[in-house]
Design an enzyme around this catalytic site. Structure first.
Site, mmCIF file in Angstrom:
data_model
loop_
_atom_site.group_PDB
_atom_site.id
_atom_site.type_symbol
_atom_site.label_atom_id
_atom_site.label_comp_id
_atom_site.label_asym_id
_atom_site.label_seq_id
_atom_site.Cartn_x
_atom_site.Cartn_y
_atom_site.Cartn_z
ATOM 1 N N GLU A 80 26.430 -24.454 13.794
ATOM 2 C CA GLU A 80 26.876 -25.235 14.839
ATOM 3 C C GLU A 80 28.055 -24.448 15.477
ATOM 4 O O GLU A 80 28.253 -24.414 16.734
ATOM 5 C CB GLU A 80 27.318 -26.781 14.542
ATOM 6 C CG GLU A 80 26.190 -27.356 14.209
ATOM 7 C CD GLU A 80 24.866 -27.433 14.922
ATOM 8 O OE1 GLU A 80 24.844 -27.079 16.115
ATOM 9 O OE2 GLU A 80 23.705 -27.398 14.242
ATOM 10 N N GLY A 101 19.558 -32.286 12.695
ATOM 11 C CA GLY A 101 20.567 -31.918 11.587
ATOM 12 C C GLY A 101 22.041 -32.109 11.926
ATOM 13 O O GLY A 101 22.702 -32.937 11.748
ATOM 14 N N ALA A 102 22.154 -31.381 13.220
ATOM 15 C CA ALA A 102 23.589 -31.285 13.846
ATOM 16 C C ALA A 102 23.371 -30.780 15.323
ATOM 17 O O ALA A 102 22.240 -30.387 15.815
ATOM 18 C CB ALA A 102 24.497 -30.544 13.200
ATOM 19 N N MET A 103 24.451 -30.945 16.125
ATOM 20 C CA MET A 103 24.374 -30.873 17.334
ATOM 21 C C MET A 103 25.551 -30.023 17.838
ATOM 22 O O MET A 103 26.621 -30.796 17.507
ATOM 23 C CB MET A 103 23.973 -31.819 18.477
ATOM 24 C CG MET A 103 24.031 -31.686 19.853
ATOM 25 S SD MET A 103 22.805 -30.294 20.263
ATOM 26 C CE MET A 103 23.589 -29.516 21.506
ATOM 27 N N GLU A 104 25.605 -28.835 18.483
ATOM 28 C CA GLU A 104 26.769 -27.942 18.844
ATOM 29 C C GLU A 104 27.734 -28.332 20.059
ATOM 30 O O GLU A 104 28.105 -27.507 20.617
ATOM 31 C CB GLU A 104 26.291 -26.571 18.657
ATOM 32 C CG GLU A 104 25.724 -26.052 20.238
ATOM 33 C CD GLU A 104 24.081 -26.090 20.029
ATOM 34 O OE1 GLU A 104 23.217 -25.717 21.030
ATOM 35 O OE2 GLU A 104 23.746 -27.072 18.997
ATOM 36 N N ASN A 105 27.727 -29.612 20.450
ATOM 37 C CA ASN A 105 28.427 -30.128 21.762
ATOM 38 C C ASN A 105 29.802 -29.382 21.683
ATOM 39 O O ASN A 105 30.396 -29.397 20.653
ATOM 40 C CB ASN A 105 28.590 -31.656 21.752
ATOM 41 C CG ASN A 105 27.308 -32.481 21.505
ATOM 42 O OD1 ASN A 105 26.307 -32.258 21.906
ATOM 43 N ND2 ASN A 105 27.204 -33.134 20.177
ATOM 44 N N GLU A 115 20.969 -32.618 24.146
ATOM 45 C CA GLU A 115 20.128 -31.441 24.255
ATOM 46 C C GLU A 115 18.473 -31.994 23.648
ATOM 47 O O GLU A 115 18.444 -32.742 22.777
ATOM 48 C CB GLU A 115 20.470 -30.406 23.080
ATOM 49 C CG GLU A 115 19.414 -29.163 23.249
ATOM 50 C CD GLU A 115 19.956 -28.075 22.391
ATOM 51 O OE1 GLU A 115 19.563 -26.740 22.874
ATOM 52 O OE2 GLU A 115 20.536 -28.204 21.417
ATOM 53 N N GLU A 118 19.171 -20.270 19.344
ATOM 54 C CA GLU A 118 18.849 -20.765 17.874
ATOM 55 C C GLU A 118 18.414 -19.931 16.894
ATOM 56 O O GLU A 118 18.778 -19.893 15.624
ATOM 57 C CB GLU A 118 17.755 -21.733 17.907
ATOM 58 C CG GLU A 118 17.871 -23.091 18.699
ATOM 59 C CD GLU A 118 19.252 -23.894 18.198
ATOM 60 O OE1 GLU A 118 19.707 -23.823 17.334
ATOM 61 O OE2 GLU A 118 19.626 -24.499 19.168
#
Length: 933
Positions: A369, A332-336, A196, A391
């Site tokens: 996430e 911080g993090a990624m919601e794959n 992303e 978001e």
């Protein structure tokens, strides 16, 4: 995605032990906040944004690059993708077999492609002969490739085959390498992904737009001693025929999904696992030997999945979910979908060495996430223009989720300090932007991974939820998710669903908040008429530079609640202010009762009370009869009005002294933040010591009450408050705090008495602020010895507190050393800039001197925006705005253009504030000390 540019670094600001200027990611961060998002791409023309830098800000945005979305004559149905990464040479081989649909005859296929070399490409219509492509025309600037064929591909289905090679880059985007150290001390690399917003195209040629969804069959050829993960569960693992050291791992077919949510990870990991009450297999992957540190996140995830399933009335759609800690990670993090990636500090908790704020941060990031698994992954925005919906929604519901899991955190009060007030501060600038921004070229996406998309988005959704009521809100959400599951939706689609569920004019109300930037200030006056209180209420645009004097003043549809001292938690009256002004009558409100607008501080606006109304509210602060969130909101509004020149800063200092009995952590946190801003401003004067004394006087009674050690029966918020107060007192030079911090630090270093994790930040900060080269060397040694990333980050964030110029330089050089992970360099430099006037100058010079290296390191992505903001936002001299503007005109940073504008505007606002109020503040601070006559 959760950014670290902003709250999104909630962990950075939760303690607020440094000066806490304007803060989060992604974000994705963040800042995507901290936590918290990505999509760093070159481009965009740079245009001047000041008509007269020393005069009035004019805020014209840069011209936009021409941009055309991909043609629709060919689209993918399924990607068969096989990748073979080389973890020594940092390259990868790829084979793509995509089932595609040709909707009209064409002799070319246009796809997204970046940093990839195509070796061969062919197309075979179903049942027909294979046609080899005769040319590959790369449009590098637009990150596209055109495959040319000798004859027209006819309408119908077919298979597109592409063989290609790429690089496992070190830019924390696309398919990249992440460096880690094994328990035996050996340096190795994992291969990981971050797609992303627009970086799947760096891993394989694809239709890299969120609306072009397809299914994916992924296979990875990897060393047999490595873990290989992707979105779905493994269905086959067999030896690779060409090399006995490799295995081929195949994963189940994904649901239909967008390219930015595809993920794969190859590396060495341990894991802990559990099953949620609704039967989903949950695993948390950690560095080898640290499985224990995944247990807290596992507990949160297994509680959170059933919570969302119930809230949305839609089951989680995949058979498993993995949460994994990645060593080098920009956001911080990624919601794959099914494989959520995190910074180590956003996922790992060590029962002995993690502080309370870290646990809270992990809970929020996991909540954020996992919300995306439904809101974003199952139903996806149609284009990046609607990013805020993803978001803003996840940034709101993460708090709902944490409140469900950990009610003792009182997390909604913290929301007001961490998100709501931060969004108000940014949105009051002339260089803000509407929540919903038309995005064309992908290089523009980075600009909107900011506090407007995340924090203002979350704040207006919170206001909407409050206005609709939970039952109708959930009904509308369920209808929306069912209608658009596995599809794409726009902002208007959500409003339609909520409008049908509630019967209220949601689209009309919300477009006034999402389509125009800014927010109103609600001006209130009152008159007593017998047993009734008559209120005159009007709205006008709130501007950080003072009252809005433009010709046409924008207006909003403003849900307004009003309570009285009779029941401060319950609204006595609710109205929808849909015009410039109105008059309302509250019956049965005697002259001795106070009136409070916006109980719960839910409406997204500031309030200016008449002096008599304000006067009657102040005792509610001292006797704590106002709710904590309203005590916080009242103080924050007044502080903001003083910065805008609408009231004197001295009035705010007087108000702050009324908080002497305040017990609430979040109220102190917000006070502390605003005092940090004021202290930073007054560092430009000769009387900085007087504001430090004011801080010592304000914080020492609560410091005395709390003491250094936790008492029986204390909880999470007491631990946060103790760290906050001791850090504030230590930084301000409170002698007893300094002496005790030094004593405890020595015992910690000597191994006699290890410091409790909650005390480390304040103690480290205090000894460094008043320390010498020996202190700095000791701290750098602790950093080197630390086995846990949280401890390394904790030290990195406070190193900048050191005072001597040569040591400040040493810290800045350390920021770019191998000792600091690339994504954390920003925190070290920002810590220097935020700690002192001297530090700010040195950090700005350092950024200019090392600009090329820093820009290349982050590829001009959102971390560059964060770096710029942390470095220059605290200046308060007109000519610095000109200097910053001039530097970025000759060193363009397209994804940070808006940030540069906002910083220049903030510098001019600071300078005006200082000129206007410095003498009065000085007089007040002197008069406080003067003995009574």
């Amino acid at each position: 995605m959760l950014l670290l540019s902003g709250r999104t670094v909630l962990q950075l600001f939760i303690h607020r032990v440094t000066s806490c200027g304007p803060s989060p990611l992604p974000k994705p961060i963040w800042v995507s906040s901290v936590l918290v998002k990505l999509g760093e791409i070159n481009g965009a023309t740079h245009s001047s944004f000041f008509s007269n830098v020393s005069g009035q800000y004019t805020g014209t945005m840069p011209e936009r690059r021409p941009f055309v979305r991909l043609p629709t004559d060919v689209y993918p149905v399924n990607y068969g993708l096989c990748l073979k990464p080389d973890l020594i040479d940092f390259t990868f081989d790829g084979k793509l077999e995509a089932q595609v649909e040709v909707t009209q005859a064409t002799n070319q296929i246009v796809m997204n492609c970046a940093d990839i070399d195509i070796i061969t490409a062919s197309f075979a219509p179903d049942g027909g002969d294979e046609i080899n492509a005769t040319g590959f025309n790369y449009q590098n600037e637009d990150e596209k490739v055109t495959l040319s064929f000798p004859s027209a591909l006819q309408k119908g289905s077919g298979t597109l085959k592409i063989d290609f090679v790429g690089e496992l880059n070190d830019k924390m985007k696309g398919f990249y390498r992440s460096k880690y150290t094994t328990p035996s001390g050996e340096t190795r690399y994992a291969a990981v992904t971050q797609f992303e917003a627009t970086d799947a195209r760096r891993a394989f040629p694809c239709w890299d737009e969120p609306a072009i969804k397809a299914t994916f069959d992924i296979a990875l050829i990897v060393p047999k001693d490595r873990v290989a993960l992707s979105n779905m569960n493994v269905i086959d693992r067999k030896p690779y025929p060409d090399d006995e050291n490799l295995v081929e791992v195949k994963f189940a077919t994904t649901p239909i999904m967008s390219t930015y949510l595809v993920a794969f990870v190859i590396g060495e990991y341990d894991f802990v696992e559990s099953q949620s009450s609704d039967g989903i297999m949950v695993r948390v992957y950690t560095p080898v030997g640290k499985a224990e540190q995944g247990k807290f996140a596992l507990e949160v995830a297994t509680k959170t999945l059933p919570f969302y399933k119930d809230y949305f009335s839609v089951p989680y759609p995949l058979p498993k979910i993995d949460l994994i800690a990645i060593a080098d990670f920009a956001a911080g993090a990624m919601e794959n979908w099914g494989l959520v990636t995190y910074r180590e500090t956003a996922l790992l908790i060590d029962p002995k060495n993690s502080c309370s704020s870290s646990r809270q941060w992990v809970a929020l990031v996991v909540g954020h996430e996992l919300a995306h698994q439904w809101f974003g992954n199952l139903v996806t925005m149609e284009w990046w223009t609607h990013l805020w919906l993803n978001e803003g929604f996840a940034s709101w519901i993460e708090y709902l989720c944490v409140d469900h899991c950990f009610p003792e955190y009182e997390i909604w009060t913290q929301f007001v300090s961490a998100d709501y007030t931060r969004a108000l501060d940014l949105d009051a600038l002339d260089s803000s932007h509407p929540i919903e921004v038309n995005v064309g070229h992908p290089s523009e996406v980075d600009e909107i991974f900011d506090a407007i998309s995340y924090s203002k988005g979350a704040s207006v959704i919170r206001m909407l939820h409050n206005y609709i009521g939970d039952e109708d809100f959930r009904k509308g959400m369920n209808a929306y998710l069912l209608k658009f599951q596995h599809k794409n939706a726009s902002t208007e689609d959500l409003w339609d669903s909520l409008e049908q569920a509630s019967g209220k004019p949601i689209a009309a109300i919300m477009s006034s908040w999402t389509k125009q930037m800014g927010f109103p200030i609600i001006v209130v006056d009152q008159e007593q008429q017998g047993d009734d209180r008559v209120l005159k209420i009007l709205q006008k645009k709130f501007c950080a530079s003072g009252p809005h004097n433009g010709e046409s003043c924008p207006s909003w549809m403003v849900p307004i609640s009003i309570c009285t001292s009779e029941d401060p938690k319950c609204s006595k009256l609710k109205i929808l202010l849909d015009k410039a002004e109105t008059t309302v009558t509250l019956s049965g409100v005697g002259p001795d009762q106070w009136i409070k607008i916006n109980p719960g501080t839910v409406g997204f606006y500031r309030i200016q009370y008449s002096s008599s109304m304000l006067e009657s509210l102040l005792p509610g602060i001292r006797d704590l009869s106002l709710q904590p969130v309203d005590r916080l909101g009242l103080q924050n509004d007044l502080f903001s009005l003083s910065r805008a020149g609408m009231i004197s800063t001295v009035e705010v200092l007087k108000l702050m002294e009324a908080f002497v009995n305040e017990p609430n952590y979040t109220v102190w946190s917000d006070l502390s933040c605003n005092l940090g801003v004021l202290s930073s401003l007054l560092s430009h004067t000769e009387f900085h010591e007087e504001i430090r004394e004011f801080i010592r006087d304000l914080f020492s009674p609560i410091g005395l009450r709390l003491g250094w050690d936790s008492k029986p029966g204390e909880g999470h918020l007491d631990a946060l408050l103790r760290g906050l107060v001791l850090g504030k007192l230590g930084k301000a030079g409170h002698k007893p705090t300094l002496e005790e911090a030094r004593r405890r630090f020595k015992e910690h270093v000597d191994g006699k008495q290890v410091l409790h994790a909650d005390l480390r930040s304040p103690v480290y900060l205090t000894v460094l602020k008043h320390g010498d080269s020996t202190t700095l060397d000791t701290m750098l040694k602790l950093h080197k010895q630390a086995d846990m990333q949280e401890e390394k980050n904790r030290i990195e964030r406070v190193l900048g507190a050191i005072s001597a110029p040569d040591l400040i330089q040493k810290v800045l050089n350390f920021a770019l050393s191998e000792e600091v992970r690339p994504q954390d360099t920003v925190s070290v430099i920002g810590g220097v800039a935020g700690s002192s006037k001297q530090g700010r100058k040195a950090a700005w010079k350092f950024v200019r001197d090392n600009w090329e290296e820093l820009y290349n390191r982050y590829q001009g992505g959102f971390l560059i925006s964060r770096l710029i903001k942390l470095t220059v936002d605290g200046f308060a001299i007109d000519k610095m705005a000109a200097e910053v503007k001039s530097f970025f005109e000759s060193h363009p940073a397209p994804a940070a253009e808006r940030t540069v504008q906002q910083c220049c505007e903030n510098i001019l606002l600071n300078a005006a504030w200082l000129k206007r109020d410095a003498d009065d503040i000085h007089q007040y601070l002197l008069q406080r000390k003067a003995p009574p006559v």
